[in-house]
Motif scaffolding. Structure first.
Motif, PDB file in Angstrom:
ATOM      1  N   UNK A  22       0.791  -1.313  -0.349  1.00 17.64           N
ATOM      2  CA  UNK A  22       0.421   0.491  -0.251  1.00 17.64           C
ATOM      3  C   UNK A  22       1.137   1.123  -0.558  1.00 17.64           C
ATOM      4  N   UNK A  23       2.516   0.939   0.894  1.00 17.44           N
ATOM      5  CA  UNK A  23       2.717   1.957   0.798  1.00 17.44           C
ATOM      6  C   UNK A  23       3.352   2.953  -0.770  1.00 17.44           C
ATOM      7  N   UNK A  24       3.725   1.347  -1.547  1.00 20.76           N
ATOM      8  CA  UNK A  24       4.235   1.262  -2.756  1.00 20.76           C
ATOM      9  C   UNK A  24       3.446   2.019  -3.410  1.00 20.76           C
ATOM     10  N   UNK A  25       1.594   1.759  -3.447  1.00 19.64           N
ATOM     11  CA  UNK A  25       0.952   2.455  -4.166  1.00 19.64           C
ATOM     12  C   UNK A  25       0.903   3.662  -3.775  1.00 19.64           C
ATOM     13  N   UNK A  26       1.102   4.212  -2.302  1.00 28.01           N
ATOM     14  CA  UNK A  26       0.545   5.650  -2.751  1.00 28.01           C
ATOM     15  C   UNK A  26       1.593   6.636  -3.018  1.00 28.01           C
ATOM     16  N   UNK A  27       2.962   5.668  -2.874  1.00 26.45           N
ATOM     17  CA  UNK A  27       3.664   6.824  -3.965  1.00 26.45           C
ATOM     18  C   UNK A  27       3.545   7.296  -5.011  1.00 26.45           C
TER      19      UNK A  27
ATOM     20  N   UNK B  40      10.556   1.604  -9.304  1.00 25.99           N
ATOM     21  CA  UNK B  40      10.706  -0.125  -9.768  1.00 25.99           C
ATOM     22  C   UNK B  40      12.313  -0.205  -9.052  1.00 25.99           C
ATOM     23  N   UNK B  41      13.671   0.903  -9.328  1.00 23.61           N
ATOM     24  CA  UNK B  41      14.678   0.786  -8.881  1.00 23.61           C
ATOM     25  C   UNK B  41      14.127   0.987  -7.136  1.00 23.61           C
ATOM     26  N   UNK B  42      13.789   2.640  -7.564  1.00 23.81           N
ATOM     27  CA  UNK B  42      13.589   3.152  -6.063  1.00 23.81           C
ATOM     28  C   UNK B  42      12.920   1.914  -4.593  1.00 23.81           C
ATOM     29  N   UNK B  43      12.081   1.595  -5.258  1.00 23.53           N
ATOM     30  CA  UNK B  43      11.244   0.309  -3.962  1.00 23.53           C
ATOM     31  C   UNK B  43      12.269  -0.904  -3.812  1.00 23.53           C
ATOM     32  N   UNK B  44      13.350  -1.565  -5.294  1.00 25.12           N
ATOM     33  CA  UNK B  44      14.091  -2.602  -4.762  1.00 25.12           C
ATOM     34  C   UNK B  44      15.169  -1.895  -3.869  1.00 25.12           C
ATOM     35  N   UNK B  45      15.339  -0.485  -3.861  1.00 25.33           N
ATOM     36  CA  UNK B  45      16.569   0.108  -3.067  1.00 25.33           C
ATOM     37  C   UNK B  45      15.928  -0.084  -2.136  1.00 25.33           C
TER      38      UNK B  45
ATOM     39  N   UNK C 246       6.706   6.912 -19.436  1.00 27.41           N
ATOM     40  CA  UNK C 246       6.002   5.362 -19.172  1.00 27.41           C
ATOM     41  C   UNK C 246       7.575   4.331 -18.109  1.00 27.41           C
ATOM     42  N   UNK C 247       7.923   3.982 -19.513  1.00 29.55           N
ATOM     43  CA  UNK C 247       9.465   2.889 -19.238  1.00 29.55           C
ATOM     44  C   UNK C 247      10.620   3.677 -18.226  1.00 29.55           C
ATOM     45  N   UNK C 248      10.880   4.742 -18.579  1.00 28.04           N
ATOM     46  CA  UNK C 248      11.932   5.736 -17.058  1.00 28.04           C
ATOM     47  C   UNK C 248      10.666   5.081 -16.179  1.00 28.04           C
ATOM     48  N   UNK C 249       9.348   5.765 -16.001  1.00 27.80           N
ATOM     49  CA  UNK C 249       8.911   6.455 -14.519  1.00 27.80           C
ATOM     50  C   UNK C 249       9.124   5.345 -13.922  1.00 27.80           C
ATOM     51  N   UNK C 250       8.891   3.941 -14.779  1.00 30.53           N
ATOM     52  CA  UNK C 250       8.119   2.635 -13.995  1.00 30.53           C
ATOM     53  C   UNK C 250       9.669   1.929 -13.989  1.00 30.53           C
ATOM     54  N   UNK C 251      10.497   1.705 -14.526  1.00 30.00           N
ATOM     55  CA  UNK C 251      11.722   1.581 -14.165  1.00 30.00           C
ATOM     56  C   UNK C 251      12.481   2.452 -12.698  1.00 30.00           C
TER      57      UNK C 251
END
Length: 337
Positions: free
Chosen positions: A2-7, A119-124, A111-116
């Motif tokens: 949920x935190x990821x969704x809000x961000x 993803x990198x932010x959440x993975x980190x 779209x690609x830049x924002x998604x990647x």
């Protein structure tokens, strides 16, 4: 999740605002397109990683599956998100395919830049949390190993002293030696049958102390008197094992034994605000008559080290002269929340 969704939602609002400023058009349309693409991509990737990660501690698929998941999330998010945006704005279905080449390329790149990037932010974040957890686990394991080492050092120290006293009694008073051996047997049975936990109730520490003092009473006879004062409210308070015995042993060896008539040992526990205070006092010869090394012996040093290992700077031990003569050792450490 949920935190990821809000961000993700906040990030989509920022993208919509940037597109409105740079390309013009309706901010609401940009917001719907951005939120639709971002939310669907987030659901695909964040939900997929939980399904594919299994029991992996970082909760991210191993190997190429992570890249495949991102590619699927970007594709599904871009297509379905544009369909939702077209329905909202009243544009023809898949209207983005009629964009000029540069507009289509811009939409795909964003779209690609924002998604990647997300993803990198959440993975980190997840990896940092995992590494911090590993560091804390290793620190806790190191503290546990240190406590085990201290305990294995303290028990032989007490045992060797008792055996030395027993050897003397065997030659001068065999009946008392037999009684002392029986007490020692009972004490060791309780010690070895107990769990090797890092903490046990304060009542267990006082019970163990009572056995030890009874063992010493066989050797010293009427020269040793003791009082154990443990309030009922503090009986279940967890404390490190073998915390008090070295202090009592120190009182006997350096306080009461040098005194012809012996004396009294009092062990008292009480609460002071959010701290547990334990006092071990004796009516022995006192600090002034003690050897120069008094206060820095093996037992006292181990008690200080155990307090530092478990409680850090909040664990304190103070050794001072008692008001009525003798010595008083005071332990202070925080009560569990």
């Amino acid at each position: 999740m949920l935190r990821h969704g809000l961000i993700t939602a906040v990030f989509c609002c920022i993208i919509a605002a940037a597109l409105t400023i740079t390309q013009g058009g309706s901010w609401s349309n940009h917001l719907v397109y951005s939120l639709a693409i971002g939310t669907i991509s987030w659901l695909c990737i964040d939900g997929g990683r939980l399904l594919l990660a299994g029991r992996h501690e970082i909760l991210w698929p191993k190997g190429p599956w992570g890249f495949v998941l991102v590619a699927i999330g970007v594709t599904v998010g871009f297509l379905v998100g544009n369909l939702i945006g077209d329905a909202w704005s009243g544009a023809p279905m898949l209207d983005f395919l009629d964009f000029g080449g540069h507009k289509l390329a811009t939409a795909v790149v964003i779209t690609i830049t924002a998604t990647i990037g997300m993803c990198f932010f959440f993975y980190s974040l997840g990896r940092s949390k995992h590494l911090l957890g590993q560091i804390e686990l290793e620190r806790r394991n190191a503290a546990e190993a240190r406590l085990k080492l201290l305990e294995t050092q303290l028990e032989p120290h007490m045992l060797f002293n008792t055996l030395a006293n027993l050897r003397v009694l065997i030659t001068i008073d065999p009946p008392r030696a037999v009684a002392m051996l029986d007490r020692l047997n009972s004490y060791l049975r309780m010690t070895l049958s107990g769990s090797r936990a890092l903490a046990h109730p304060l009542s267990a520490e006082f019970d163990r102390l009572a056995d030890y003092l009874e063992l010493m009473s066989v050797r010293m006879g009427p020269r040793l008197h003791y009082t154990l004062d443990l309030p009922e409210a503090l009986r279940d308070t967890p404390v490190p094992p073998l915390l008090l015995q070295p202090l009592v042993e120190n009182s006997i060896r350096h306080g009461l034994e040098p005194k012809v008539e012996g004396g009294q040992i009092t062990v008292r526990a009480h609460r002071d605000a959010d701290q547990l205070v334990i006092e071990v006092s004796d009516t022995g010869v006192g600090l002034d008559a003690a050897p120069p090394s008094e206060g820095s012996g093996f037992g006292l040093g181990q008690v200080r080290e155990r307090l530092a290992t478990v409680y850090g700077a909040q664990g304190q031990m103070r050794l001072a002269a008692a008001p009525d003569g003798g010595t008083c050792a005071t332990l202070r450490f925080p009560l569990p929340a």
